[in-house]
Design a protein around this motif. Structure first.
Motif, PDB file in Angstrom:
ATOM      1  N   LEU A  10       0.829  -1.212   0.000  1.00  0.00           N
ATOM      2  CA  LEU A  10       0.000   0.000   0.000  1.00  0.00           C
ATOM      3  C   LEU A  10       0.863   1.261   0.000  1.00  0.00           C
ATOM      4  CD1 LEU A  10      -2.820  -1.051   2.463  1.00  0.00           C
ATOM      5  CD2 LEU A  10      -3.082  -0.524   0.030  1.00  0.00           C
ATOM      6  N   ARG A  11       1.948   1.245   0.756  1.00  0.00           N
ATOM      7  CA  ARG A  11       2.850   2.408   0.794  1.00  0.00           C
ATOM      8  C   ARG A  11       3.518   2.625  -0.561  1.00  0.00           C
ATOM      9  NH1 ARG A  11       1.073   4.433   5.582  1.00  0.00           N
ATOM     10  NH2 ARG A  11       1.407   2.967   7.256  1.00  0.00           N
ATOM     11  N   VAL A  12       3.938   1.548  -1.189  1.00  0.00           N
ATOM     12  CA  VAL A  12       4.588   1.673  -2.510  1.00  0.00           C
ATOM     13  C   VAL A  12       3.587   2.191  -3.539  1.00  0.00           C
ATOM     14  CG1 VAL A  12       5.659   0.360  -4.393  1.00  0.00           C
ATOM     15  CG2 VAL A  12       6.406  -0.002  -2.036  1.00  0.00           C
ATOM     16  N   LEU A  13       2.371   1.695  -3.504  1.00  0.00           N
ATOM     17  CA  LEU A  13       1.339   2.202  -4.421  1.00  0.00           C
ATOM     18  C   LEU A  13       1.069   3.678  -4.177  1.00  0.00           C
ATOM     19  CD1 LEU A  13      -1.215  -0.762  -4.480  1.00  0.00           C
ATOM     20  CD2 LEU A  13       0.242   0.029  -6.358  1.00  0.00           C
ATOM     21  N   ASP A  55       1.793   4.863  13.260  1.00  0.00           N
ATOM     22  CA  ASP A  55       1.051   4.435  12.071  1.00  0.00           C
ATOM     23  C   ASP A  55      -0.408   4.879  12.155  1.00  0.00           C
ATOM     24  OD1 ASP A  55       3.314   3.202  11.132  1.00  0.00           O
ATOM     25  OD2 ASP A  55       2.616   1.158  11.528  1.00  0.00           O
ATOM     26  N   PHE A  56      -1.020   4.647  13.307  1.00  0.00           N
ATOM     27  CA  PHE A  56      -2.439   4.953  13.481  1.00  0.00           C
ATOM     28  C   PHE A  56      -2.714   6.440  13.285  1.00  0.00           C
ATOM     29  CE2 PHE A  56      -5.936   6.188  16.359  1.00  0.00           C
ATOM     30  CZ  PHE A  56      -6.962   5.475  15.766  1.00  0.00           C
ATOM     31  N   TYR A  57      -2.032   7.272  14.053  1.00  0.00           N
ATOM     32  CA  TYR A  57      -2.290   8.713  13.976  1.00  0.00           C
ATOM     33  C   TYR A  57      -1.742   9.327  12.689  1.00  0.00           C
ATOM     34  CZ  TYR A  57      -3.913   8.501  18.761  1.00  0.00           C
ATOM     35  OH  TYR A  57      -4.621   8.198  19.894  1.00  0.00           O
ATOM     36  N   GLY A  58      -0.581   8.879  12.266  1.00  0.00           N
ATOM     37  CA  GLY A  58       0.003   9.409  11.037  1.00  0.00           C
ATOM     38  C   GLY A  58      -0.856   9.119   9.815  1.00  0.00           C
ATOM     39  N   ASP A  59      -1.348   7.891   9.716  1.00  0.00           N
ATOM     40  CA  ASP A  59      -2.206   7.524   8.588  1.00  0.00           C
ATOM     41  C   ASP A  59      -3.493   8.337   8.578  1.00  0.00           C
ATOM     42  OD1 ASP A  59      -0.376   5.682   7.695  1.00  0.00           O
ATOM     43  OD2 ASP A  59      -1.448   3.933   8.454  1.00  0.00           O
ATOM     44  N   LYS A  60      -4.049   8.558   9.759  1.00  0.00           N
ATOM     45  CA  LYS A  60      -5.283   9.359   9.820  1.00  0.00           C
ATOM     46  C   LYS A  60      -5.036  10.787   9.337  1.00  0.00           C
ATOM     47  CE  LYS A  60      -7.721   6.195  11.996  1.00  0.00           C
ATOM     48  NZ  LYS A  60      -7.310   4.987  11.298  1.00  0.00           N
ATOM     49  N   ALA A 110      -6.918  14.021   1.245  1.00  0.00           N
ATOM     50  CA  ALA A 110      -8.305  14.223   0.804  1.00  0.00           C
ATOM     51  C   ALA A 110      -8.590  15.702   0.568  1.00  0.00           C
ATOM     52  CB  ALA A 110      -9.276  13.651   1.823  1.00  0.00           C
ATOM     53  N   THR A 111      -8.073  16.572   1.434  1.00  0.00           N
ATOM     54  CA  THR A 111      -8.299  18.012   1.227  1.00  0.00           C
ATOM     55  C   THR A 111      -7.550  18.517   0.004  1.00  0.00           C
ATOM     56  OG1 THR A 111      -6.509  18.670   2.736  1.00  0.00           O
ATOM     57  CG2 THR A 111      -8.730  18.436   3.680  1.00  0.00           C
ATOM     58  N   GLY A 134      -6.734  13.480  -9.688  1.00  0.00           N
ATOM     59  CA  GLY A 134      -7.231  12.106  -9.763  1.00  0.00           C
ATOM     60  C   GLY A 134      -6.217  11.093  -9.260  1.00  0.00           C
ATOM     61  N   LEU A 135      -4.952  11.282  -9.620  1.00  0.00           N
ATOM     62  CA  LEU A 135      -3.905  10.390  -9.125  1.00  0.00           C
ATOM     63  C   LEU A 135      -3.721  10.550  -7.621  1.00  0.00           C
ATOM     64  CD1 LEU A 135      -1.371  10.739 -12.055  1.00  0.00           C
ATOM     65  CD2 LEU A 135      -2.632   8.677 -11.414  1.00  0.00           C
ATOM     66  N   LEU A 136      -3.836  11.781  -7.149  1.00  0.00           N
ATOM     67  CA  LEU A 136      -3.776  12.005  -5.706  1.00  0.00           C
ATOM     68  C   LEU A 136      -4.946  11.314  -5.010  1.00  0.00           C
ATOM     69  CD1 LEU A 136      -2.356  13.313  -3.304  1.00  0.00           C
ATOM     70  CD2 LEU A 136      -3.709  15.372  -3.734  1.00  0.00           C
ATOM     71  N   LEU A 137      -6.109  11.304  -5.646  1.00  0.00           N
ATOM     72  CA  LEU A 137      -7.267  10.607  -5.090  1.00  0.00           C
ATOM     73  C   LEU A 137      -6.970   9.114  -4.913  1.00  0.00           C
ATOM     74  CD1 LEU A 137     -10.269  10.513  -4.230  1.00  0.00           C
ATOM     75  CD2 LEU A 137     -10.841  10.225  -6.649  1.00  0.00           C
ATOM     76  N   ILE A 138      -6.331   8.506  -5.892  1.00  0.00           N
ATOM     77  CA  ILE A 138      -5.983   7.084  -5.780  1.00  0.00           C
ATOM     78  C   ILE A 138      -4.952   6.882  -4.667  1.00  0.00           C
ATOM     79  CG2 ILE A 138      -5.033   5.084  -6.993  1.00  0.00           C
ATOM     80  CD1 ILE A 138      -6.111   6.366  -9.607  1.00  0.00           C
ATOM     81  N   GLY A 139      -3.994   7.809  -4.565  1.00  0.00           N
ATOM     82  CA  GLY A 139      -3.041   7.751  -3.462  1.00  0.00           C
ATOM     83  C   GLY A 139      -3.729   7.883  -2.113  1.00  0.00           C
ATOM     84  N   PHE A 140      -4.722   8.753  -2.051  1.00  0.00           N
ATOM     85  CA  PHE A 140      -5.515   8.901  -0.825  1.00  0.00           C
ATOM     86  C   PHE A 140      -6.210   7.590  -0.474  1.00  0.00           C
ATOM     87  CE2 PHE A 140     -10.035   9.299   0.299  1.00  0.00           C
ATOM     88  CZ  PHE A 140      -9.903   9.536   1.660  1.00  0.00           C
ATOM     89  N   VAL A 141      -6.796   6.925  -1.456  1.00  0.00           N
ATOM     90  CA  VAL A 141      -7.495   5.660  -1.194  1.00  0.00           C
ATOM     91  C   VAL A 141      -6.527   4.630  -0.617  1.00  0.00           C
ATOM     92  CG1 VAL A 141      -8.683   3.714  -2.298  1.00  0.00           C
ATOM     93  CG2 VAL A 141      -9.331   6.053  -2.873  1.00  0.00           C
ATOM     94  N   CYS A 142      -5.323   4.550  -1.175  1.00  0.00           N
ATOM     95  CA  CYS A 142      -4.317   3.618  -0.641  1.00  0.00           C
ATOM     96  C   CYS A 142      -3.973   3.967   0.809  1.00  0.00           C
ATOM     97  CB  CYS A 142      -3.057   3.636  -1.498  1.00  0.00           C
ATOM     98  SG  CYS A 142      -3.267   2.958  -3.145  1.00  0.00           S
ATOM     99  N   THR A 143      -3.812   5.261   1.096  1.00  0.00           N
ATOM    100  CA  THR A 143      -3.503   5.686   2.458  1.00  0.00           C
ATOM    101  C   THR A 143      -4.690   5.440   3.389  1.00  0.00           C
ATOM    102  OG1 THR A 143      -2.011   7.361   1.592  1.00  0.00           O
ATOM    103  CG2 THR A 143      -2.702   7.626   3.860  1.00  0.00           C
ATOM    104  N   ALA A 144      -5.893   5.631   2.903  1.00  0.00           N
ATOM    105  CA  ALA A 144      -7.080   5.377   3.718  1.00  0.00           C
ATOM    106  C   ALA A 144      -7.198   3.889   4.066  1.00  0.00           C
ATOM    107  CB  ALA A 144      -8.336   5.861   2.998  1.00  0.00           C
TER     108      ALA A 144
END
Length: 170
Positions: A17-20, A97-102, A109-110, A146-156
């Motif tokens: 997920l991080r690599v993606l 990981d928990f707080y950083g990912d959030k 997303a913003t 759009g690419l940032l959106l996909i990156g956001f989904v991976c981070t989410a």
């Protein structure tokens, strides 16, 4: 053998997920920072860069912050996948990981929202003018967001996985 599978999977899935996320943020960064256009008004040429639009500056800032965090997390995930030990120590790494990912997922997303909103608001004006080069500029803005959106989904997704890891420890 079956007992070692979950621990290896729990180290590999976050790494993937991080690599993606890294790949999508890098692609978004490249598209955004190379985005320029020329607008001709009354025989006067105006060069438009991504940093002329405040929302695109914010988009860039979120990409860079997310990029730095993702690189750090890739290093942590590689250490964990290779050694089976957490880089910061068990509880501290899980909390990081928990707080950083959030925080990073909300930040990304913003950035997505800012990129899409600016493009949605500004592009129709230039379409009406028939400014084809500038329209392509905003299309690239859409692509970057759009690419940032996909990156956001991976981070989410990573954020959800880090949430599941906490109850096991506490």
């Amino acid at each position: 053998m079956a007992a070692s599978f979950p621990s290896k999977a729990s180290g590999v899935v976050p790494l993937v997920l991080r690599v993606l996320t890294f790949i999508f943020l890098l692609a978004s960064l490249i598209i955004l920072t190379t985005n320029t256009a020329t607008l001709v008004v009354n025989l006067v040429e105006f060069k438009i860069h991504f940093n002329d639009i405040y929302s695109y500056r914010y988009l860039l800032a979120t990409i860079v912050i997310g990029f730095a965090y993702t690189i750090l997390q890739i290093i942590f995930a590689l250490c964990y996948a290779a050694t089976g030990k957490r880089f910061l120590g068990g509880d501290r790494n899980l909390l990081f990981d928990f707080y950083g990912d959030k925080v990073i997922s909300y930040l990304l997303a913003t950035g997505v929202a800012a990129g899409f909103a600016a493009t949605k608001d500004l592009k129709p004006f230039f379409v009406a003018l028939g400014a084809g080069d500038v329209v392509k500029f905003f299309d690239k803005g859409y692509a970057s967001a759009g690419l940032l959106l996909i990156g956001f989904v991976c981070t989410a997704i990573s954020s959800v996985l880090s949430s599941y890891a906490l109850p096991k420890q506490f």
